[in-house]
Enzyme design. Structure first.
Site, PDB file in Angstrom:
ATOM      1  N   PHE A   1     -18.337 -11.742   7.255  1.00 26.66           N
ATOM      2  CA  PHE A   1     -18.468 -10.580   6.361  1.00 26.66           C
ATOM      3  C   PHE A   1     -19.923 -10.153   6.165  1.00 26.66           C
ATOM      4  CE2 PHE A   1     -20.501 -12.363   2.599  1.00 26.66           C
ATOM      5  CZ  PHE A   1     -20.437 -13.719   2.896  1.00 26.66           C
TER       6      PHE A   1
ATOM      7  N   HIS B   1     -18.585 -19.214   7.788  1.00 28.71           N
ATOM      8  CA  HIS B   1     -17.998 -18.152   6.967  1.00 28.71           C
ATOM      9  C   HIS B   1     -18.998 -17.007   6.739  1.00 28.71           C
ATOM     10  CE1 HIS B   1     -14.269 -17.781   4.271  1.00 28.71           C
ATOM     11  NE2 HIS B   1     -14.757 -16.571   4.462  1.00 28.71           N
ATOM     12  N   GLN B   2     -19.506 -16.477   7.837  1.00 32.06           N
ATOM     13  CA  GLN B   2     -20.500 -15.398   7.738  1.00 32.06           C
ATOM     14  C   GLN B   2     -20.013 -14.093   8.359  1.00 32.06           C
ATOM     15  OE1 GLN B   2     -23.746 -17.004  10.566  1.00 32.06           O
ATOM     16  NE2 GLN B   2     -23.546 -14.899  11.242  1.00 32.06           N
TER      17      GLN B   2
ATOM     18  N   GLU C   1     -13.608 -26.515   4.728  1.00 27.12           N
ATOM     19  CA  GLU C   1     -14.995 -26.023   4.651  1.00 27.12           C
ATOM     20  C   GLU C   1     -15.578 -26.124   3.243  1.00 27.12           C
ATOM     21  OE1 GLU C   1     -14.178 -21.897   5.894  1.00 27.12           O
ATOM     22  OE2 GLU C   1     -14.768 -21.233   3.893  1.00 27.12           O
TER      23      GLU C   1
ATOM     24  N   ARG D   1      -8.948 -17.580   7.764  1.00 26.05           N
ATOM     25  CA  ARG D   1      -9.027 -18.739   6.876  1.00 26.05           C
ATOM     26  C   ARG D   1      -8.790 -19.988   7.716  1.00 26.05           C
ATOM     27  NH1 ARG D   1     -11.340 -15.954   3.905  1.00 26.05           N
ATOM     28  NH2 ARG D   1     -10.884 -15.389   1.743  1.00 26.05           N
TER      29      ARG D   1
ATOM     30  N   ASP E   1     -15.100 -19.144  12.448  1.00 28.08           N
ATOM     31  CA  ASP E   1     -15.990 -18.807  11.328  1.00 28.08           C
ATOM     32  C   ASP E   1     -15.529 -19.534  10.063  1.00 28.08           C
ATOM     33  OD1 ASP E   1     -18.183 -17.262  10.174  1.00 28.08           O
ATOM     34  OD2 ASP E   1     -16.626 -16.128   9.111  1.00 28.08           O
TER      35      ASP E   1
HETATM   36  P1  NAD Z   1      -4.970  -7.294   5.326  1.00 30.62           P
HETATM   37  O1  NAD Z   1      -4.199  -7.698   4.130  1.00 30.62           O
HETATM   38  O2  NAD Z   1      -5.395  -5.873   5.478  1.00 30.62           O
HETATM   39  O3  NAD Z   1      -4.146  -7.666   6.654  1.00 30.62           O
HETATM   40  C1  NAD Z   1      -3.439  -8.861   6.805  1.00 30.62           C
HETATM   41  C2  NAD Z   1      -2.320  -8.617   7.794  1.00 30.62           C
HETATM   42  O4  NAD Z   1      -1.640  -9.863   7.982  1.00 30.62           O
HETATM   43  C3  NAD Z   1      -1.287  -7.606   7.287  1.00 30.62           C
HETATM   44  O5  NAD Z   1      -1.028  -6.630   8.269  1.00 30.62           O
HETATM   45  C4  NAD Z   1      -0.063  -8.461   7.016  1.00 30.62           C
HETATM   46  O6  NAD Z   1       1.167  -7.785   7.237  1.00 30.62           O
HETATM   47  C5  NAD Z   1      -0.255  -9.572   8.033  1.00 30.62           C
HETATM   48  N1  NAD Z   1       0.555 -10.748   7.725  1.00 30.62           N
HETATM   49  C6  NAD Z   1       0.907 -11.229   6.508  1.00 30.62           C
HETATM   50  N2  NAD Z   1       1.715 -12.291   6.649  1.00 30.62           N
HETATM   51  C7  NAD Z   1       1.860 -12.480   7.975  1.00 30.62           C
HETATM   52  C8  NAD Z   1       2.584 -13.408   8.744  1.00 30.62           C
HETATM   53  N3  NAD Z   1       3.329 -14.377   8.182  1.00 30.62           N
HETATM   54  N4  NAD Z   1       2.518 -13.322  10.093  1.00 30.62           N
HETATM   55  C9  NAD Z   1       1.784 -12.345  10.676  1.00 30.62           C
HETATM   56  N5  NAD Z   1       1.073 -11.430   9.988  1.00 30.62           N
HETATM   57  C10 NAD Z   1       1.113 -11.497   8.664  1.00 30.62           C
HETATM   58  O7  NAD Z   1      -6.204  -8.274   5.381  1.00 30.62           O
HETATM   59  P2  NAD Z   1      -7.594  -8.036   6.124  1.00 30.62           P
HETATM   60  O8  NAD Z   1      -8.521  -7.275   5.251  1.00 30.62           O
HETATM   61  O9  NAD Z   1      -7.338  -7.560   7.499  1.00 30.62           O
HETATM   62  O10 NAD Z   1      -8.143  -9.543   6.163  1.00 30.62           O
HETATM   63  C11 NAD Z   1      -7.484 -10.544   6.898  1.00 30.62           C
HETATM   64  C12 NAD Z   1      -8.018 -11.886   6.465  1.00 30.62           C
HETATM   65  O11 NAD Z   1      -9.374 -12.001   6.860  1.00 30.62           O
HETATM   66  C13 NAD Z   1      -8.067 -12.070   4.936  1.00 30.62           C
HETATM   67  O12 NAD Z   1      -6.855 -12.558   4.451  1.00 30.62           O
HETATM   68  C14 NAD Z   1      -9.173 -13.053   4.745  1.00 30.62           C
HETATM   69  O13 NAD Z   1      -8.618 -14.346   4.677  1.00 30.62           O
HETATM   70  C15 NAD Z   1     -10.003 -12.938   6.018  1.00 30.62           C
HETATM   71  N6  NAD Z   1     -11.377 -12.516   5.785  1.00 30.62           N
HETATM   72  C16 NAD Z   1     -12.375 -13.295   6.255  1.00 30.62           C
HETATM   73  C17 NAD Z   1     -13.690 -12.919   6.073  1.00 30.62           C
HETATM   74  C18 NAD Z   1     -14.845 -13.750   6.612  1.00 30.62           C
HETATM   75  O14 NAD Z   1     -16.002 -13.503   6.252  1.00 30.62           O
HETATM   76  N7  NAD Z   1     -14.606 -14.716   7.469  1.00 30.62           N
HETATM   77  C19 NAD Z   1     -13.982 -11.737   5.389  1.00 30.62           C
HETATM   78  C20 NAD Z   1     -12.921 -10.949   4.921  1.00 30.62           C
HETATM   79  C21 NAD Z   1     -11.624 -11.345   5.127  1.00 30.62           C
END
Ligand code: NAD
Length: 373
Positions: A340, A337-338, A305, A276, A300
């Protein structure tokens, strides 16, 4: 597919002439419920992928007809009233579901917010609870898609393929001026956030033969088993040549990369963010790149955005000065933001969203919904 039972037919609230004709067109029982969902922030890929799957879903149901309508507009206070008369709304990453928006939705009869993504940082969950709205999401669609895209950004920033491609297409076949990269093999690579996406990324990083240093508030055994070493944030900053941000946007993670962190970073570090935009204070990142502390960045996502991404601004003036600087800096590789956006991920997003809607239309509520937030 599971058939909807008659007991659930009260889930759809409105039943007008349009619903009647929809029932007719699917040759449904007179008792069939029409469940209406308005999909915000719809671009062509959304419609192209949802329409056939909604059609297929309806062909298999006897007691429910899912009617999905689409608007290109984002959800906000000005557009929330579009959803009056709908049972649910389907939202994406840049729709705003703040308390005032949720109140309008609830007053208009909406009962469920269906996120067609994993993140829900723009949904006010307390307000959703207050107004009796359920929130569901697609918790995982393809962690591979995002992890692989993060690597694509790293390789482009590091090996300058974005610049090299432009130069070669212009018949400039020299290697002079700024194409030199580094081996990732043997480098210290930091992954902050070792959840679903972070874990896949860790396994790819290990494939490069890099030293894997990780940081998370929870330690994952599988990451340790593959050779990842959990260290403090400060250690990541001080010794890593590459840092991937893979944690969600929370108050605790907002502006993880900020002006105070810059002096701690290893000179020339490459920062990659596919999570994010709010994880990075963008002005600090730009300062870090100008001063040479940060060698480059692959982004990304961008913290502001929402006004730009998923829209074509090529014939208009981008009037955000920070975004202008990001776009004009050759050490920054950006995508909109692509991460995914793969065939597999889209299929999963659409099918899970329809399953989420089906569950709600069956009368399942709150934490009993498989993918409730
Ligand atoms: P997830 O929930 O499986 O993993 C997130 C990890 O972050 C967890 O292990 C959690 O313990 C850790 N975390 C939480 N708070 C924290 C902190 N303060 N310090 C350090 N680590 C911390 O999520 P995911 O499926 O791996 O996705 C991660 C992020 O990717 C999502 O939150 C989303 O914002 C982003 N995302 C982006 C896209 C894209 O197209 N750009 C697509 C999907 C997800």
């Amino acid at each position: 597919q599971t058939k909807i039972t008659r007991a659930t037919k009260t889930a759809g609230k409105r039943d007008d002439g349009a619903s009647e004709s929809l029932r007719q067109s699917y040759r449904r029982s007179d008792d069939a419920v029409v469940f209406k969902v308005l999909c915000y922030d719809t671009t062509s890929w959304v419609r192209e992928n949802f329409e056939p799957q909604v059609e297929a879903f309806n062909q298999n149901q006897e007691f429910i007809v899912l009617k999905m309508d689409y608007t290109a507009d984002r959800l906000d206070v000005n557009t929330a009233s579009y959803a009056v008369g709908y049972d649910g709304v389907c939202l994406f990453v840049n729709d705003t579901a703040s308390a005032d928006v949720l109140q309008i939705l609830s007053m208009g009869g909406v009962g469920v917010i269906c996120m067609r993504c994993a993140g829900f940082d723009r949904v006010d969950l307390n307000a959703a609870k207050t107004f009796g709205l359920d929130v569901v999401r697609v918790p995982a669609y393809s962690p591979y898609a995002v992890a692989e895209h993060a690597i694509a950004l790293l390789m482009s920033v590091n090996r300058k393929t974005h610049s090299a491609n432009t130069r070669v297409k212009m018949a400039n076949f020299t290697l002079d001026s700024g194409l030199l990269g580094m081996d990732i093999h043997g480098k210290n690579v930091g992954v902050m956030g070792t959840g679903k996406i972070g874990q896949i990324l860790c396994s790819i990083v290990k494939g490069f033969g890099a030293n894997l240093l990780v940081y998370d508030v929870f330690e994952a055994d599988c990451v340790k088993e593959m050779g990842g070493k959990y260290v403090s944030k400060e250690e990541i900053y001080q010794i890593c040549d590459v840092i991937f941000l893979m944690m969600p946007l929370l108050p605790a993670t907002k502006h993880t990369i900020n002006a105070d962190v810059l002096p701690l970073l290893k000179k020339g570090v490459i920062i990659i963010n596919t999570s994010r935009g709010g994880l990075i204070d963008t002005t600090a990142l730009l300062d870090g790149i100008k001063s040479g502390i940060i060698g480059g960045a692959g982004l990304d996502v961008y913290e502001n955005e929402g006004d730009y991404f998923f829209q074509d601004w090529s014939a208009k003036n981008v009037d955000d000065p920070v975004l202008q600087q990001l776009l004009g800096n050759n050490k920054i590789v950006m995508t909109a933001h692509q991460a995914f956006f793969t065939r597999e991920a889209i299929d999963k997003i659409v099918s899970t969203t329809i399953e989420n809607i089906q569950e709600y239309s069956e009368g399942i509520r709150g934490k009993d919904l498989s993918n409730s937030v």
